[in-house]
Enzyme design. Sequence first.
Site, PDB file in Angstrom:
ATOM      1  CD1 TRP A 236      25.772  63.795   3.800  1.00 45.82           C
ATOM      2  CD2 TRP A 236      25.218  64.218   1.681  1.00 45.82           C
ATOM      3  NE1 TRP A 236      26.555  62.993   2.999  1.00 45.82           N
ATOM      4  CE2 TRP A 236      26.229  63.229   1.693  1.00 45.82           C
ATOM      5  CE3 TRP A 236      24.714  64.630   0.447  1.00 45.82           C
ATOM      6  CZ2 TRP A 236      26.755  62.663   0.542  1.00 45.82           C
ATOM      7  CZ3 TRP A 236      25.232  64.072  -0.704  1.00 45.82           C
ATOM      8  CH2 TRP A 236      26.242  63.098  -0.646  1.00 45.82           C
TER       9      TRP A 236
ATOM     10  CB  CYS B 226      19.124  67.116   4.351  1.00 40.82           C
ATOM     11  SG  CYS B 226      20.324  67.806   3.232  1.00 40.82           S
TER      12      CYS B 226
ATOM     13  CE  LYS C 206      20.260  52.748   6.651  1.00 42.55           C
ATOM     14  NZ  LYS C 206      21.104  51.565   6.400  1.00 42.55           N
TER      15      LYS C 206
ATOM     16  CD  GLU D 241      29.004  51.012   3.600  1.00 41.37           C
ATOM     17  OE1 GLU D 241      28.384  52.067   3.504  1.00 41.37           O
ATOM     18  OE2 GLU D 241      28.480  49.900   3.416  1.00 41.37           O
TER      19      GLU D 241
ATOM     20  CE  LYS E   9      27.900  47.058   4.183  1.00 37.89           C
ATOM     21  NZ  LYS E   9      26.572  47.096   3.685  1.00 37.89           N
TER      22      LYS E   9
ATOM     23  CD  GLU F  46      26.860  44.119   1.314  1.00 42.21           C
ATOM     24  OE1 GLU F  46      26.903  44.815   0.298  1.00 42.21           O
ATOM     25  OE2 GLU F  46      26.519  44.581   2.419  1.00 42.21           O
TER      26      GLU F  46
ATOM     27  NE  ARG G 233      17.054  61.690   6.321  1.00 38.73           N
ATOM     28  CZ  ARG G 233      16.144  61.044   5.610  1.00 38.73           C
ATOM     29  NH1 ARG G 233      15.571  59.977   6.102  1.00 38.73           N
ATOM     30  NH2 ARG G 233      15.804  61.453   4.403  1.00 38.73           N
TER      31      ARG G 233
ATOM     32  CG  HIS H 175      41.753  37.778 -17.037  1.00 38.74           C
ATOM     33  ND1 HIS H 175      42.252  37.191 -18.171  1.00 38.74           N
ATOM     34  CD2 HIS H 175      41.086  36.794 -16.390  1.00 38.74           C
ATOM     35  CE1 HIS H 175      41.876  35.927 -18.230  1.00 38.74           C
ATOM     36  NE2 HIS H 175      41.165  35.660 -17.148  1.00 38.74           N
TER      37      HIS H 175
ATOM     38  CG  ASN I 219      16.121  65.899   2.239  1.00 38.96           C
ATOM     39  OD1 ASN I 219      17.095  65.824   1.483  1.00 38.96           O
ATOM     40  ND2 ASN I 219      15.530  64.839   2.764  1.00 38.96           N
ATOM     41  N   GLY I 220      16.964  67.969  -0.457  1.00 37.50           N
ATOM     42  CA  GLY I 220      16.810  67.727  -1.888  1.00 37.50           C
ATOM     43  C   GLY I 220      17.670  68.674  -2.695  1.00 37.50           C
TER      44      GLY I 220
END
Length: 632
Positions: free
Chosen positions: A75, A2, A627, A509, A506, A502, A27, A525, A99-100
């Site tokens: 969010w 948020c 973010k 996502e 990338k 990485e 964000r 395996h 926010n939280g």
Amino acid sequence: MCGIVGYLGRRDCADVLMDGLEKLEYRGYDSAGIAVFEGNSIRTVKTRGKLKCMAQKLAEDGKPEGFCGIGHTRWATHGEPSDINSHPHSNGRVTIVHNGIIENYAELKEFLTEKGYSFVSQTDSEIVACLLDYYYTGHDRMSWGASPEGRTDAPQSKLAPDPLRAIMETVKELHGSYALGILFKDFPDRVYATRKGSPIIVGLGQEEYFIASDIPAFLKYTKDYALLDDDEIVCMEKSGVGFYDVHGIAVKKQIHTADWDIEQAQKCGFPHYMLKEIHEQPEVVTKTLDSIVTDGVPDFSGIGLTDELLRGVKRVFVVACGTAMYAGIVGKYAVEKLARVPVTTEIASEFRYMDPIVGEDDLVILVSQSGETADTIASLELAKSRGARTLAVVNVKYSAIARGSDMFIHTLAGPEIAVASTKAYSVQIAVLYALAFRFAYARGIMPESEMKRLTAQLYGTSKAIRDVIDNKDECQFIASQLMNAEKLFFIGRGFDYALSLEGSLKLKEITYIHSEAYAAGELKHGTISLIERGVPVITVATQRHVLAKTVSNMEEVKARGATIIAVCRKGTEFAEGTVDIKLELDIGDELDDMLIPLPTVCALQLIAYYTSVQRGIDPDKPRNLAKSVTTE
Ligand code: F6R
């Protein structure tokens, strides 16, 4: 997650709030809203969806006209994304944005329901508006008690409405993390804010003041700001800004000036922030190295990371989340290879709960772009409580992790707006390499001349990254071959494996293609059963000492029908028929294999970026992602 903004001044508040929210879009969010004082009443406009839905709603319903207000991008955590669950939330005489996560919201809701309050949303946040109203309208703590057991329904002493006192009383009851922007109906020219665990930055302009979750939200208007610390309260009014501690005592705050400008937080002609940030990598790697290199060698003594300290370290832990954790894996390989010190890379959300064996002889490195990631902050606290030395490698100065660690290396990537981290990763690994060199030198394993040579090589990666960017058309072509894939794999060995992790993150996502990264020798395996005709396998094959082994693994998957895309040094030869597409990195022969991840990751970022764009996705704002992950 948020985003919060707040404004008090002489400009059109709704415009300032919408502008600020746009700067916080990175964000991640699913709904938005603003509340503005129109004279003595508060008008709220909010909606599910992106800011363009808000803009449409404002156009239809009319924009609130006023000079004081708060805004929010949400969010969703408690309650689905919907108009009703969007912020701001009002109850009684109080309107808030939050926010939280309020962990004890159910218990608070029960109490407030008993007291006659009712709720319209499913959010934990509305409870905060209610509790603020409860205290604001004159209830004191006699009716509540410090713990559930301590509650009594003793007669209440009615106190005069006092916003500051109401906030102080309310935050005593909240468990969890929060940043709050608050309006009290009776004070049409004031914005209050408080925080715990989630950031609030206070922008200080000329007779105008701002609150925001991040600096870009007000950078257009002022570069001066103060950081609200946990449990502090700020009150912005026409006459100025007051800061208070948890007891309501006025506190003096240090004023900082942002060392970057709005240009750096804008797209500057690039179609997306992500592409712009990929292009910035050569420059920010050099800038970061300049800040930690003296006389041609890395020197961390200025932050207390002396050779003596490095000599005494028995073990290193690199603790981080996501991309920052993958940067930590590159760091592990480099430090272990050069300095021969055992390094464990840990996912912060695991580290904090696994009762790690960590103590005084250990160095715990916290890697983070934002410096506000909840699990990394908790890991830092845990490491400190066990007596370990803590070192932050963080991109945001004054963030919780930067401030909370014993030592702090500031990565100078500048503002990273795209959700997918690119330039922050590159500067993180540049710092970790430099640390590995100094570590090896301090422990008497590497002579100064070799440390100098490697440092010069590290600087040289900047040109190599630029060379990769200059050949971006090839990455664009590979993206065109991947855009219809349903799944794909990345494989590699050693540093190439670290990079595969990485590269795969990338790609998945921002393209929503299912992608897995494997150590090349590990596929057989189990995972090789997923390989079938046409499945793309991106093989990172830059490490010459294991190239023959990697090639064997390529052949294993090729034999099962995979389409092989090899990312390798220019001139690397493969047997005929092994590779379908070769991405040759034209970076010269001189660059040490160990340092190739810097230019190579840039190629993987570009492949992910172009695949995302070709699939019609906005790479800057992938679905479901935020973010800055300020909750667990
Ligand atoms: C992926 C990405 C995330 C972050 C992670 C940690 O592109 O950006 O995986 O790396 O959320 O964030 P910070 O570095 O802010 O601690």
